[in-house]
Design a protein around this motif. Structure first.
Motif, PDB file in Angstrom:
ATOM      1  N   VAL A  30       0.840  -1.195   0.000  1.00 25.94           N
ATOM      2  CA  VAL A  30       0.000   0.000   0.000  1.00 25.94           C
ATOM      3  C   VAL A  30       0.877   1.248   0.000  1.00 25.94           C
ATOM      4  O   VAL A  30       0.644   2.207  -0.752  1.00 25.94           O
ATOM      5  CB  VAL A  30      -0.950   0.005   1.215  1.00 25.94           C
ATOM      6  CG1 VAL A  30      -1.609   1.368   1.380  1.00 25.94           C
ATOM      7  CG2 VAL A  30      -2.021  -1.075   1.061  1.00 25.94           C
ATOM      8  N   ALA A  33       2.726   1.570  -3.488  1.00 23.76           N
ATOM      9  CA  ALA A  33       1.962   1.349  -4.717  1.00 23.76           C
ATOM     10  C   ALA A  33       2.238   2.461  -5.729  1.00 23.76           C
ATOM     11  O   ALA A  33       2.153   3.648  -5.388  1.00 23.76           O
ATOM     12  CB  ALA A  33       0.470   1.297  -4.405  1.00 23.76           C
ATOM     13  N   CYS A  39      -4.705   1.324  -6.140  1.00 22.68           N
ATOM     14  CA  CYS A  39      -4.354   1.730  -4.774  1.00 22.68           C
ATOM     15  C   CYS A  39      -3.633   3.069  -4.780  1.00 22.68           C
ATOM     16  O   CYS A  39      -3.923   3.949  -3.957  1.00 22.68           O
ATOM     17  CB  CYS A  39      -3.466   0.662  -4.123  1.00 22.68           C
ATOM     18  SG  CYS A  39      -2.873   1.107  -2.477  1.00 22.68           S
ATOM     19  N   ASP A  42      -6.126   5.868  -5.299  1.00 21.13           N
ATOM     20  CA  ASP A  42      -6.915   6.127  -4.091  1.00 21.13           C
ATOM     21  C   ASP A  42      -6.071   6.834  -3.033  1.00 21.13           C
ATOM     22  O   ASP A  42      -6.548   7.752  -2.347  1.00 21.13           O
ATOM     23  CB  ASP A  42      -7.461   4.819  -3.529  1.00 21.13           C
ATOM     24  CG  ASP A  42      -8.460   4.156  -4.465  1.00 21.13           C
ATOM     25  OD1 ASP A  42      -8.940   4.820  -5.400  1.00 21.13           O
ATOM     26  OD2 ASP A  42      -8.761   2.959  -4.258  1.00 21.13           O
ATOM     27  N   PHE A  55     -10.754   5.987   2.054  1.00 20.41           N
ATOM     28  CA  PHE A  55      -9.484   5.264   1.923  1.00 20.41           C
ATOM     29  C   PHE A  55      -9.080   4.654   3.256  1.00 20.41           C
ATOM     30  O   PHE A  55      -8.659   3.480   3.307  1.00 20.41           O
ATOM     31  CB  PHE A  55      -8.390   6.211   1.425  1.00 20.41           C
ATOM     32  CG  PHE A  55      -7.080   5.520   1.187  1.00 20.41           C
ATOM     33  CD1 PHE A  55      -6.914   4.687   0.090  1.00 20.41           C
ATOM     34  CD2 PHE A  55      -6.011   5.698   2.060  1.00 20.41           C
ATOM     35  CE1 PHE A  55      -5.702   4.037  -0.141  1.00 20.41           C
ATOM     36  CE2 PHE A  55      -4.805   5.051   1.836  1.00 20.41           C
ATOM     37  CZ  PHE A  55      -4.647   4.221   0.738  1.00 20.41           C
ATOM     38  N   SER A  58     -11.161   1.674   3.869  1.00 18.17           N
ATOM     39  CA  SER A  58     -10.788   0.587   2.969  1.00 18.17           C
ATOM     40  C   SER A  58      -9.611  -0.196   3.534  1.00 18.17           C
ATOM     41  O   SER A  58      -9.601  -1.432   3.500  1.00 18.17           O
ATOM     42  CB  SER A  58     -10.425   1.134   1.580  1.00 18.17           C
ATOM     43  OG  SER A  58     -11.555   1.614   0.915  1.00 18.17           O
ATOM     44  N   ILE A  59      -8.621   0.514   4.051  1.00 16.12           N
ATOM     45  CA  ILE A  59      -7.441  -0.141   4.612  1.00 16.12           C
ATOM     46  C   ILE A  59      -7.811  -0.940   5.862  1.00 16.12           C
ATOM     47  O   ILE A  59      -7.411  -2.107   6.013  1.00 16.12           O
ATOM     48  CB  ILE A  59      -6.346   0.896   4.948  1.00 16.12           C
ATOM     49  CG1 ILE A  59      -5.906   1.634   3.683  1.00 16.12           C
ATOM     50  CG2 ILE A  59      -5.166   0.217   5.622  1.00 16.12           C
ATOM     51  CD1 ILE A  59      -5.319   0.740   2.621  1.00 16.12           C
ATOM     52  N   LEU A 108     -13.007  -3.994  -3.724  1.00 11.53           N
ATOM     53  CA  LEU A 108     -11.761  -3.740  -4.453  1.00 11.53           C
ATOM     54  C   LEU A 108     -11.731  -4.356  -5.842  1.00 11.53           C
ATOM     55  O   LEU A 108     -10.685  -4.322  -6.496  1.00 11.53           O
ATOM     56  CB  LEU A 108     -10.571  -4.289  -3.646  1.00 11.53           C
ATOM     57  CG  LEU A 108     -10.381  -3.717  -2.230  1.00 11.53           C
ATOM     58  CD1 LEU A 108      -9.200  -4.406  -1.561  1.00 11.53           C
ATOM     59  CD2 LEU A 108     -10.163  -2.210  -2.277  1.00 11.53           C
ATOM     60  N   SER A 114     -12.189   4.821  -9.151  1.00 13.25           N
ATOM     61  CA  SER A 114     -11.858   5.293  -7.808  1.00 13.25           C
ATOM     62  C   SER A 114     -13.107   5.785  -7.087  1.00 13.25           C
ATOM     63  O   SER A 114     -13.263   5.564  -5.876  1.00 13.25           O
ATOM     64  CB  SER A 114     -10.817   6.416  -7.897  1.00 13.25           C
ATOM     65  OG  SER A 114     -10.410   6.821  -6.608  1.00 13.25           O
ATOM     66  N   TRP A 254      -5.741  -4.448  -7.117  1.00 12.73           N
ATOM     67  CA  TRP A 254      -5.838  -3.115  -6.511  1.00 12.73           C
ATOM     68  C   TRP A 254      -4.452  -2.586  -6.150  1.00 12.73           C
ATOM     69  O   TRP A 254      -4.164  -1.395  -6.335  1.00 12.73           O
ATOM     70  CB  TRP A 254      -6.720  -3.191  -5.268  1.00 12.73           C
ATOM     71  CG  TRP A 254      -6.917  -1.890  -4.559  1.00 12.73           C
ATOM     72  CD1 TRP A 254      -7.567  -0.775  -5.027  1.00 12.73           C
ATOM     73  CD2 TRP A 254      -6.456  -1.552  -3.236  1.00 12.73           C
ATOM     74  NE1 TRP A 254      -7.536   0.230  -4.077  1.00 12.73           N
ATOM     75  CE2 TRP A 254      -6.868  -0.219  -2.980  1.00 12.73           C
ATOM     76  CE3 TRP A 254      -5.754  -2.254  -2.258  1.00 12.73           C
ATOM     77  CZ2 TRP A 254      -6.582   0.428  -1.770  1.00 12.73           C
ATOM     78  CZ3 TRP A 254      -5.471  -1.613  -1.060  1.00 12.73           C
ATOM     79  CH2 TRP A 254      -5.880  -0.287  -0.827  1.00 12.73           C
ATOM     80  N   LEU A 255      -3.574  -3.464  -5.691  1.00 12.83           N
ATOM     81  CA  LEU A 255      -2.227  -3.064  -5.301  1.00 12.83           C
ATOM     82  C   LEU A 255      -1.287  -2.931  -6.499  1.00 12.83           C
ATOM     83  O   LEU A 255      -0.163  -2.449  -6.347  1.00 12.83           O
ATOM     84  CB  LEU A 255      -1.642  -4.086  -4.319  1.00 12.83           C
ATOM     85  CG  LEU A 255      -2.305  -4.158  -2.937  1.00 12.83           C
ATOM     86  CD1 LEU A 255      -1.841  -5.386  -2.189  1.00 12.83           C
ATOM     87  CD2 LEU A 255      -2.010  -2.889  -2.140  1.00 12.83           C
TER      88      LEU A 255
END
Length: 298
Positions: A30, A33, A39, A42, A55, A58-59, A108, A114, A254-255
């Motif tokens: 993260v 990224a 990611c 975002d 965000f 999300s994490i 995700l 986004s 996503w990453l």
């Protein structure tokens, strides 16, 4: 039966190892990224003050759901490693694995913008607050309700503005949040897992009613667990593998990372070989059709 249960145990062990290994790297990935990854996009918007709450949630949500997935896979592995195969509790854990994975994928999934990811993250956050209000006692519920209203006010007055849509019942607008809109993207706070699996992991969605029947003690499902335990073992291995694959693809995409293969192909083939020959051709054809439909949908 012996082949099916042993292969299911091996596949679950491989899934657990993959999720655990991936989980150890998520934090670093993260933070590093690239800007052109989902990611990175975002993160860049969050540092600029756009959808910071989305965000952050999300994490936190990814961390919580991944830890839950690891826990379920560990528990399922322990259960399958016993000398006696217990199909009913094993299927209940497999159902939880499918639900946790589908929830992660929903937030995700590759191909989302986004704004769509932000809307879904906000919707998940409000859904959590609504659950807290519903289940909270006389002291906790008012505090959670106040948090919900504070968050709604901040989002509606912020830039870019987030639209909070309240639930309407019998033409009366209620306080609880039904939907969140970010730009042209919208996400509902309420859902059913039957539909979520159909949308996010369609290859196992047809088994969800059976998973639920086994979990809740449906007569036919309970009887089948004793009469055809090998079919339960195959189903559990299939559910764990496909849930982990869907989770891995969504998170790693996503990453901005290509996920490594988490399973041994020989074990997967042996799982199919454990199907009686008379039924194997039909199963292979149905599985191929499901995969084709999933590719077309994506």
């Amino acid at each position: 039966m012996q082949l099916a249960s042993e292969v299911a145990r091996r596949l679950v062990s491989q899934c657990r190892a993959h999720v655990e290994k991936s989980n150890r790297k998520i934090g670093d990935r993260v933070n590093s990224a690239p800007a052109d990854t989902p990611c990175g996009t975002d993160f860049r918007r969050a540092t600029a003050g756009e959808h910071l709450y989305a965000f952050e949630h999300s994490i936190k949500r990814l961390e919580a759901l991944t830890n839950a997935l690891v826990s379920h896979l560990r528990g399922l592995q322990v259960l399958l490693s016993d000398d006696t195969f217990y199909p009913l509790p094993a299927m209940a854990i497999a159902r939880s694995i499918a639900e946790v994975s589908s929830s992660t994928v929903w937030t995700l999934r590759q191909g989302l913008s986004s704004d769509e990811r932000a809307a879904r993250s906000y919707a998940a956050l409000f859904a959590m607050l609504e659950k807290g209000i519903e289940s909270g006692g006389a002291e906790e519920a008012p505090r959670t309700r106040a948090l919900r209203e504070e968050l709604a006010a901040r989002l509606e007055s912020g830039r870019p503005k987030v639209q909070i849509i309240r639930r309407v019942k019998d033409d009366v607008t209620l306080d609880d949040v039904a939907q969140v809109r970010v730009g042209k993207a919208g996400a509902k706070t309420r859902f059913q897992y039957t539909q979520r699996l159909r949308d996010e992991i369609p290859i196992i969605s047809g088994l969800y009613d059976h998973m639920s029947a086994a979990t809740h003690g449906g007569h036919a499902a309970v009887s089948a667990s004793f009469d055809t335990p090998a079919s339960y073992a195959r189903g559990i291995g299939h559910i764990a593998l496909e849930s982990t694959k869907a989770w891995s693809l969504a998170v790693h995409t996503w990453l901005g990372v290509t996920p490594a293969q988490s399973w041994n192909e020989a074990d997967l083939q042996n799982l199919r070989n454990s199907i009686p020959a008379a039924d194997r051709t039909e199963f292979e054809a149905e599985l191929a059709a499901q995969r084709e439909a999933q590719r077309e949908g994506s």
